[in-house]
Design an enzyme around this catalytic site. Structure first.
Site, PDB file in Angstrom:
ATOM      1  N   LYS A  54       0.928  -1.182  -0.118  1.00  0.00           N
ATOM      2  CA  LYS A  54       0.113  -0.065  -0.035  1.00  0.00           C
ATOM      3  C   LYS A  54       0.727   1.197  -0.130  1.00  0.00           C
ATOM      4  O   LYS A  54       0.566   2.167  -0.771  1.00  0.00           O
ATOM      5  CB  LYS A  54      -1.046  -0.201   1.261  1.00  0.00           C
ATOM      6  CG  LYS A  54      -1.889  -1.036   1.009  1.00  0.00           C
ATOM      7  CD  LYS A  54      -2.721  -1.268   2.274  1.00  0.00           C
ATOM      8  CE  LYS A  54      -3.747  -2.318   1.950  1.00  0.00           C
ATOM      9  NZ  LYS A  54      -4.516  -2.657   3.341  1.00  0.00           N
ATOM     10  N   GLN A  98      -4.299  -1.648   9.612  1.00  0.00           N
ATOM     11  CA  GLN A  98      -4.403  -3.010   8.842  1.00  0.00           C
ATOM     12  C   GLN A  98      -4.940  -4.005   9.695  1.00  0.00           C
ATOM     13  O   GLN A  98      -4.490  -4.255  11.268  1.00  0.00           O
ATOM     14  CB  GLN A  98      -2.911  -3.528   8.739  1.00  0.00           C
ATOM     15  CG  GLN A  98      -2.719  -4.758   7.817  1.00  0.00           C
ATOM     16  CD  GLN A  98      -3.155  -4.505   6.379  1.00  0.00           C
ATOM     17  OE1 GLN A  98      -3.000  -3.542   5.558  1.00  0.00           O
ATOM     18  NE2 GLN A  98      -4.014  -5.568   6.035  1.00  0.00           N
ATOM     19  N   ASP A 121     -10.649   3.066   4.260  1.00  0.00           N
ATOM     20  CA  ASP A 121     -10.881   1.580   3.930  1.00  0.00           C
ATOM     21  C   ASP A 121     -12.345   1.396   3.865  1.00  0.00           C
ATOM     22  O   ASP A 121     -13.054   0.347   3.509  1.00  0.00           O
ATOM     23  CB  ASP A 121     -10.366   0.766   5.218  1.00  0.00           C
ATOM     24  CG  ASP A 121      -9.277  -0.106   4.593  1.00  0.00           C
ATOM     25  OD1 ASP A 121      -9.097  -0.570   3.462  1.00  0.00           O
ATOM     26  OD2 ASP A 121      -8.491  -0.532   5.751  1.00  0.00           O
TER      27      ASP A 121
END
Ligand code: NAD
Length: 292
Positions: A54, A98, A121
């Site tokens: 990412k 994460q 997200d």
């Protein structure tokens, strides 16, 4: 049957090129450089790989990126403090934490602590609620990536039967909502299946579009798939492989070699949904930086 193997690598490359061009244009107009941060708690190998990918993707499209690394033993309180700091950082447009997190940290609490304005997200209740109401919002990155894939390949969805395997909050459930929306891709009749579903094979055999997010290596076999179906494989599993330099190879939730010959379209692992998830995260971050 004419088979098309969906290339998440190609589609994500195109999206990333579009983002990079937009960033250049925006900066030339005096707008800010988009800035994404990723929080990594602990030492999980797969999580490290995803986060690094990412961060690397940010660099490639001209974003600023920050990696916040926290120890495996970090308390929930300390992580929530860190999130507060990121929420208040005026240069930062979006950030992700994460998953999965170490067992002693409550993921729901963490997800809800992220400012909806920076929730790139798309896991915050506000983002998910807006999605349900067809309001503009950050869509969850993986389902959003799958939608982009279907769009890119012009895969017909209207009136089709879409079967989703798995009801996770980050993939299966939002995917089922998006495929039922009154838009393209969407307008499907959706069946959401899960661990308590009876006669799964009977249901998957009716799927025109089968989206698999069960988290079990090569679970879907040829006898579960209808001829001419579109199969999207979300699963990612590391399998030991001594012939590989890093000692493992990746496989999905679908037994690709035997399922592919039955399909009209299929997404492989690796090179399918994974790169699309990253592209969607970048797209959400660009949006966040523009609408600040
Ligand atoms: P999860 O592990 O949270 O949930 C799995 C789901 O499968 C559950 O809802 C469960 O009810 C269902 N299930 C279990 N057994 C079943 C059965 N026998 N029949 C039907 N349903 C059953 O899953 P997740 O977080 O959505 O992840 C799924 C997979 O996708 C994992 O391999 C994960 O690593 C991968 N993943 C990939 C990406 C990507 O970017 N490619 C993103 C997220 C997750």
């Amino acid at each position: 049957m004419n088979l098309t193997i969906i290339s998440g690598i190609e589609v994500s490359k195109k999206i990333k090129e579009e983002i990079a061009a937009q960033v250049k244009l925006n900066i030339a107009k005096g707008m800010k450089t988009p800035h994404l941060a990723a929080v990594l708690v602990g030492d999980d190998g797969a999580s490290k790989t995803y986060v690094n990918a990412k961060v690397k993707a940010c660099e490639a499209v001209g974003f600023k990126s920050t990696l916040v690394k926290l120890d495996e033993n970090t308390t929930e309180e300390k992580l929530l403090e860190e999130i507060k700091k990121l929420n208040n950082d005026t240069d930062l447009d979006g950030f992700i934490v994460q998953l999965p997190l170490p067992k002693h940290i409550n993921e729901q609490k963490v997800t809800q602590a992220i400012s909806p304005l920076k929730d790139v997200d798309g896991f915050h209740p506000e983002s998910l609620g807006k999605m349900l109401l067809d309001l503009p919002s950050f869509l969850p990155a993986t389902p959003m990536g799958i939608i982009e894939m279907l769009k890119h390949y012009n895969i017909p969805t209207e009136g089709k039967h879409c079967v989703v395997i798995g009801r996770s909050h980050i993939v299966g459930s939002p995917m089922s909502v998006l495929m039922a929306r009154n838009s393209y891709p969407g307008n499907c009749t959706v069946t959401l299946t899960h661990s308590r579903t009876k006669n799964l094979q009977e249901i998957t055999l009716q799927a025109d579009i089968l989206i698999v997010a069960i988290g079990k290596p090569e679970f879907v076999t040829a006898n579960m798939v209808k001829d001419g179906a579109t199969v999207i494989d979300v699963g990612i599993h590391r399998i030991e492989d001594a012939t590989k330099k890093n000692g493992f190879r990746l496989i999905g939730d679908v037994k690709f070699d035997e399922v592919a010959p039955k399909c009209a379209f299929i997404s492989p692992v690796p090179g399918g949904v994974g790169p699309m998830t990253i592209a969607s995260l970048l797209k959400n971050t660009l949006l966040a930086s523009i609408h600040k």
